[in-house]
Design an enzyme around this catalytic site. Sequence first.
Site, PDB file in Angstrom:
ATOM      1  N   SER A 123      57.720 -23.047   4.668  1.00  0.00           N
ATOM      2  CA  SER A 123      57.106 -23.915   5.168  1.00  0.00           C
ATOM      3  C   SER A 123      56.988 -25.163   4.466  1.00  0.00           C
ATOM      4  CB  SER A 123      55.596 -23.908   5.848  1.00  0.00           C
ATOM      5  OG  SER A 123      54.872 -24.598   6.198  1.00  0.00           O
TER       6      SER A 123
ATOM      7  N   TYR B 170      46.732 -21.820   5.283  1.00  0.00           N
ATOM      8  CA  TYR B 170      47.967 -21.765   5.540  1.00  0.00           C
ATOM      9  C   TYR B 170      49.644 -21.651   4.189  1.00  0.00           C
ATOM     10  CZ  TYR B 170      52.778 -22.282   7.858  1.00  0.00           C
ATOM     11  OH  TYR B 170      53.344 -21.852   8.829  1.00  0.00           O
TER      12      TYR B 170
END
Length: 246
Positions: A141, A155
């Site tokens: 990501s 995250y």
Amino acid sequence: MTTLDGKVALVTGGGRGIGAATAVRLAAEGADVALTYETNAERAAVVGKQIEATGRRALVLAADSADPEAVRAAVDRTVAELGRLDILVNNAAVFLVGPVDGLGRDELDRTLAVNVRAPYLAAQAAARNLGAGGRIINIGSNVARRAPFPGLALYSMSKTALVGLTKGLGRELGPRGITVNLVNPGPTDTDANPADGPNAQAVAGLTALGRYAAPAEIAAVVAHLAGPDAGYVTGAVIDADGGFAI
């Protein structure tokens, strides 16, 4: 001939978004493709039909990536039913966000189980089956490189772990002719993060290109890494993020 003729790929979380686009692109390049999904069997079946429409075989597997046995079984079934495994794309992930004092043990455990443990276990199982020319491609990501908003610590941490996994596996599996790479997508137009969502304009403005990616654009990067032209690329972290990290 297409670049992946005769190859077999497994894409985790391949029932939607980047995973679905990747599964279909790999099939278009000539690979037979297995994909996992967690809950939406109908949507995953549609992706399976899209794979078959390219003339390739599809294998659609229900598997919760938080379940270690389900992760291993997905690899084993791919090999058993499609005959081999050449490409593993670790795409399945959960996106749980919130302030550090607002996310509890359950959120922590599920995030690490799906985003960190599952890619490790899938790679471990795949490594037993991959031969020379094998590929492991992890999907990370953009927020592993830059956390622009509060609430991303959990995250971001989980996706940053994939950097170490990629580099460690790249070193370990390189002598066997297996490459391992990491793709960090930027904001991508999916159901979970639509380009017309309430915060999309602000997020798009953080990229140099000023827009969201289409899932097919991320899939194209993965397909390149899966193919023969990327045979000398391993341990790499590739930002397909529209300039988010610069």
